[in-house]
Every structure is written in C-alpha cells, then in structure tokens.
Design an enzyme around this catalytic site. Structure first.
Site, PDB file in Angstrom:
ATOM      1  N   ASN A 183     -18.064 -15.456 -11.965  1.00  0.00           N
ATOM      2  CA  ASN A 183     -17.403 -14.276 -12.554  1.00  0.00           C
ATOM      3  C   ASN A 183     -17.711 -14.140 -14.039  1.00  0.00           C
ATOM      4  O   ASN A 183     -17.995 -13.039 -14.530  1.00  0.00           O
ATOM      5  CB  ASN A 183     -15.881 -14.381 -12.402  1.00  0.00           C
ATOM      6  CG  ASN A 183     -15.431 -14.280 -10.969  1.00  0.00           C
ATOM      7  OD1 ASN A 183     -16.217 -13.956 -10.095  1.00  0.00           O
ATOM      8  ND2 ASN A 183     -14.163 -14.559 -10.733  1.00  0.00           N
ATOM      9  N   ASP A 211     -17.740 -18.473  -7.445  1.00  0.00           N
ATOM     10  CA  ASP A 211     -18.208 -18.861  -8.781  1.00  0.00           C
ATOM     11  C   ASP A 211     -19.112 -17.790  -9.365  1.00  0.00           C
ATOM     12  O   ASP A 211     -19.806 -17.084  -8.627  1.00  0.00           O
ATOM     13  CB  ASP A 211     -18.969 -20.207  -8.672  1.00  0.00           C
ATOM     14  CG  ASP A 211     -19.189 -20.840 -10.037  1.00  0.00           C
ATOM     15  OD1 ASP A 211     -18.540 -20.426 -11.017  1.00  0.00           O
ATOM     16  OD2 ASP A 211     -20.025 -21.764 -10.125  1.00  0.00           O
ATOM     17  N   ARG A 229     -20.244 -15.393 -15.822  1.00  0.00           N
ATOM     18  CA  ARG A 229     -21.652 -15.046 -16.087  1.00  0.00           C
ATOM     19  C   ARG A 229     -21.926 -13.582 -15.770  1.00  0.00           C
ATOM     20  O   ARG A 229     -22.622 -12.886 -16.494  1.00  0.00           O
ATOM     21  CB  ARG A 229     -22.575 -15.947 -15.247  1.00  0.00           C
ATOM     22  CG  ARG A 229     -22.911 -17.245 -15.943  1.00  0.00           C
ATOM     23  CD  ARG A 229     -23.476 -18.242 -14.970  1.00  0.00           C
ATOM     24  NE  ARG A 229     -22.420 -18.802 -14.131  1.00  0.00           N
ATOM     25  CZ  ARG A 229     -22.632 -19.488 -13.035  1.00  0.00           C
ATOM     26  NH1 ARG A 229     -23.870 -19.684 -12.606  1.00  0.00           N
ATOM     27  NH2 ARG A 229     -21.637 -19.993 -12.359  1.00  0.00           N
ATOM     28  N   HIS A 257     -13.594 -11.480 -13.434  1.00  0.00           N
ATOM     29  CA  HIS A 257     -12.538 -11.847 -12.482  1.00  0.00           C
ATOM     30  C   HIS A 257     -11.999 -10.594 -11.792  1.00  0.00           C
ATOM     31  O   HIS A 257     -11.759 -10.592 -10.588  1.00  0.00           O
ATOM     32  CB  HIS A 257     -11.397 -12.578 -13.196  1.00  0.00           C
ATOM     33  CG  HIS A 257     -11.805 -13.882 -13.821  1.00  0.00           C
ATOM     34  ND1 HIS A 257     -12.620 -14.786 -13.173  1.00  0.00           N
ATOM     35  CD2 HIS A 257     -11.530 -14.437 -15.037  1.00  0.00           C
ATOM     36  CE1 HIS A 257     -12.820 -15.832 -13.977  1.00  0.00           C
ATOM     37  NE2 HIS A 257     -12.178 -15.647 -15.106  1.00  0.00           N
ATOM     38  N   ASN A 260      -9.130 -25.810 -14.027  1.00  0.00           N
ATOM     39  CA  ASN A 260      -9.109 -24.490 -14.683  1.00  0.00           C
ATOM     40  C   ASN A 260      -7.968 -24.343 -15.703  1.00  0.00           C
ATOM     41  O   ASN A 260      -7.996 -23.465 -16.556  1.00  0.00           O
ATOM     42  CB  ASN A 260      -9.012 -23.353 -13.659  1.00  0.00           C
ATOM     43  CG  ASN A 260     -10.304 -23.079 -12.921  1.00  0.00           C
ATOM     44  OD1 ASN A 260     -10.307 -22.574 -11.795  1.00  0.00           O
ATOM     45  ND2 ASN A 260     -11.443 -23.410 -13.540  1.00  0.00           N
ATOM     46  N   TRP A 261      -6.974 -25.251 -15.637  1.00  0.00           N
ATOM     47  CA  TRP A 261      -5.901 -25.225 -16.646  1.00  0.00           C
ATOM     48  C   TRP A 261      -6.456 -25.509 -18.035  1.00  0.00           C
ATOM     49  O   TRP A 261      -5.790 -25.249 -19.035  1.00  0.00           O
ATOM     50  CB  TRP A 261      -4.800 -26.228 -16.310  1.00  0.00           C
ATOM     51  CG  TRP A 261      -3.967 -25.852 -15.121  1.00  0.00           C
ATOM     52  CD1 TRP A 261      -3.898 -26.520 -13.926  1.00  0.00           C
ATOM     53  CD2 TRP A 261      -3.068 -24.736 -14.986  1.00  0.00           C
ATOM     54  NE1 TRP A 261      -3.026 -25.884 -13.065  1.00  0.00           N
ATOM     55  CE2 TRP A 261      -2.499 -24.787 -13.691  1.00  0.00           C
ATOM     56  CE3 TRP A 261      -2.696 -23.682 -15.838  1.00  0.00           C
ATOM     57  CZ2 TRP A 261      -1.587 -23.841 -13.225  1.00  0.00           C
ATOM     58  CZ3 TRP A 261      -1.771 -22.733 -15.375  1.00  0.00           C
ATOM     59  CH2 TRP A 261      -1.238 -22.826 -14.088  1.00  0.00           C
TER      60      TRP A 261
HETATM   61  C1  FPP Z   1     -15.055 -18.652 -11.036  1.00  0.00           C
HETATM   62  O1  FPP Z   1     -15.901 -17.952 -11.909  1.00  0.00           O
HETATM   63  C2  FPP Z   1     -13.875 -17.873 -10.663  1.00  0.00           C
HETATM   64  C3  FPP Z   1     -12.576 -18.219 -10.922  1.00  0.00           C
HETATM   65  C4  FPP Z   1     -12.225 -19.445 -11.623  1.00  0.00           C
HETATM   66  C5  FPP Z   1     -11.447 -17.346 -10.529  1.00  0.00           C
HETATM   67  C6  FPP Z   1     -11.593 -16.588  -9.251  1.00  0.00           C
HETATM   68  C7  FPP Z   1     -10.567 -15.532  -9.171  1.00  0.00           C
HETATM   69  C8  FPP Z   1     -10.733 -14.294  -8.665  1.00  0.00           C
HETATM   70  C9  FPP Z   1     -11.966 -13.834  -8.025  1.00  0.00           C
HETATM   71  C10 FPP Z   1      -9.614 -13.319  -8.719  1.00  0.00           C
HETATM   72  C11 FPP Z   1      -8.410 -13.872  -8.027  1.00  0.00           C
HETATM   73  C12 FPP Z   1      -7.822 -12.969  -7.069  1.00  0.00           C
HETATM   74  C13 FPP Z   1      -7.384 -13.322  -5.827  1.00  0.00           C
HETATM   75  C14 FPP Z   1      -6.523 -12.389  -5.086  1.00  0.00           C
HETATM   76  C15 FPP Z   1      -7.734 -14.597  -5.157  1.00  0.00           C
HETATM   77  P1  FPP Z   1     -16.183 -18.562 -13.359  1.00  0.00           P
HETATM   78  O2  FPP Z   1     -15.188 -17.968 -14.289  1.00  0.00           O
HETATM   79  O3  FPP Z   1     -16.184 -20.038 -13.270  1.00  0.00           O
HETATM   80  O4  FPP Z   1     -17.621 -18.013 -13.653  1.00  0.00           O
HETATM   81  P2  FPP Z   1     -18.779 -18.721 -14.512  1.00  0.00           P
HETATM   82  O5  FPP Z   1     -19.130 -19.971 -13.805  1.00  0.00           O
HETATM   83  O6  FPP Z   1     -19.864 -17.710 -14.495  1.00  0.00           O
HETATM   84  O7  FPP Z   1     -18.208 -18.940 -15.872  1.00  0.00           O
END
Ligand code: FPP
Length: 252
Positions: free
Chosen positions: A28, A26, A30, A43, A74-75
């Site tokens: 990415n 979690d 932010r 990501h 997430n969809w």
């Molecule tokens: C959560 O951060 C992350 C995700 C929903 C996606 C994770 C995916 C990857 C790291 C890349 C995928 C690659 C592979 C090979 C598995 P968020 O977007 O919810 O962050 P936030 O809470 O800060 O908004």
C-alpha cells in the site's frame, strides 16, 4: 462452486477449491508513493482490493478468507499512520455491513484485539454479532496479530492447564496446540498469497501454514483484483499437495 461461477471462471477446477485462503496484503505504501501521495492514500485504495477479493472468495466458494490487516509489529509505525489505519478500519466495517449481510458473509477476528482503540473494538464486536448467522464465507481479519504472539499465548494457556492438572504434559500433541490458538475453529490455510513481490512470511500464521501452498505476486495490494486472485487459484490448482508423502503414494 456454483454453476454461475463455473461459467464465469471456466478455468477453475470446481472440486479443488481451497477451503481457506490467507493473504498478506502488502504494498500500500509503495503504491501511494509511486503516485506522489501519503501512505494512507494507499491503505484507502487497499480497501477496494479487500472488497474485490472477498467478493471473489464468496463467488467461487472459498469458505474462509484471512487477511493480515495489522501486525503486532505495525504498532511501531508512525502514530499518524496507525490512527489513520484504525479509523479506516472502523469506517470500512461500518460502511460494509449491509454488503456483508447481503452476501451472507460472517466477520471474525484473530489477534490481540484488546490492544485496539475502544471504538475499533466496539465496531468489530457489533459487526461480528450482526454477521454471526452468516455462513457463505467467513472473513477473518488478523488485527494486532502475529504468529509468535499467538503461539506464546497458546503455550501460556496450555501451561496453566497442565499446572491445574486439567491436562497431562506427556499427552500434549498437535491438537493441544491447535485448540489453544486464536485460529482453533478454522481449518489451516490451503493457500497463502503475498502481494508486492516481497517473499517473506512476516510472522503471519506460522503454525497454520505448515503445509500451505504459497503464491507470491508482484502486484501491489491496492491493484489486486479478481483476475490476480484467479491467477493465484489456478497456480494453486496446478500444484500437487503431498503432505510429506510421495507422488506414487498419492496416486494409489
Ligand atoms: C501493507 O502495506 C498494508 C497494511 C499494513 C494495512 C492493510 C490495510 C488495509 C488494506 C485496509 C484495512 C481495511 C480492512 C477492512 C481490512 P504497507 O503499508 O506495508 O506497504 P509498503 O510495504 O509498500 O510500505
């Protein structure tokens, strides 16, 4: 754990390595925003953390690493972000195949894979097939996955089996449900890690984490490195896992 790994990480207790670690990746979005970028930038950098964590897991002898890469919920994200994530997934597993083979890592998935774009499904199938014989560490990607979804699917299967007379409803027990879940072939996670400071389970492995130790870290996923995984592992090794028993019972 190998002698080499023990030398590199002397603080690890080699006979208390968790067999299965699950991670809620979690932060990415932010991380990207903090630097004035679009969420997808986070990501993309999250992939480095995936690579680093997988390498660490293989090094110290963790047999199963489950990553929550895309949840059922997430969809509901903007279509643009969904498309970018799917593309990133296809790209990454394609690019990483040689590294998976070299490091003897098997790829598996859990979740409603049929919901993913065809290109994604094909790439996953291909990579699963190519890595099927690898047995050092199994990387399990949770994709279009949620704990409640899996439990509902399992209940449907069990209900069908009861209806057809294959099983007796009175004999339904924990094993019946275990065996009907997407995670049937894997041990339950010993350790669950969540990054970014949020303290929630977010519909991940609800049934399977009944007795998992949980480690929360404030580090945002794109910054998560071996040193943070090591910290989580040391925290895990300092816990006493009682599974409902008393300390005295465990000592005997
Ligand atoms: C959560 O951060 C992350 C995700 C929903 C996606 C994770 C995916 C990857 C790291 C890349 C995928 C690659 C592979 C090979 C598995 P968020 O977007 O919810 O962050 P936030 O809470 O800060 O908004």
């Amino acid at each position: 754990m190998s002698a080499e790994a023990q030398l590199k990480y002397p603080e690890i207790i080699s006979d208390r390595i968790p067999e299965h670690v699950a991670i809620i990746m979690d932060g990415n979005g932010r991380w990207a925003r903090q630097q004035g970028h679009m969420r997808i930038f986070g990501h993309k950098h999250g992939v480095n953390a995936v690579r680093n964590s997988l390498e660490f897991a293989a090094e110290v002898g963790i047999k199963y690493l489950t990553l929550y890469a895309f949840s059922t919920e997430n969809w509901n994200r903007p279509q643009r972000e969904i498309n970018a994530l799917m593309e990133l997934l296809v790209d990454t597993i394609q690019k990483e195949l040689p590294a998976l083979m070299k490091n003897n890592i098997r790829l598996k998935t859990i979740g409603n894979i049929q919901m993913l774009p065809k290109k994604c499904q094909n790439q996953l199938k291909e990579t699963e097939k190519a890595t099927a014989g690898n047995d050092r560490t199994t990387l399990i990607l949770a994709l279009s996955y949620s704990g409640r979804w899996d439990i509902i699917e399992a209940v449907k299967k069990i209900a069908e089996q009861a209806k057809s007379g294959e099983i007796n409803p009175l004999e339904i027990n924990e094993n019946t449900l275990n065996n009907a879940l997407n995670t049937a072939q894997y041990p339950n996670p010993d350790l669950l890690i969540r990054t970014s400071g949020e303290m929630r389970i977010s519909n991940f492995l609800l049934w399977e984490i009944a007795y998992s130790e949980i480690h929360f870290t404030k580090v945002l996923w794109p910054d998560f490195r071996k040193e943070h995984f090591l910290e989580a592992l040391i925290d895990y090794q300092s816990r006493e896992r009682r599974f409902g028993k008393t300390s005295e019972q465990l000592a005997n």
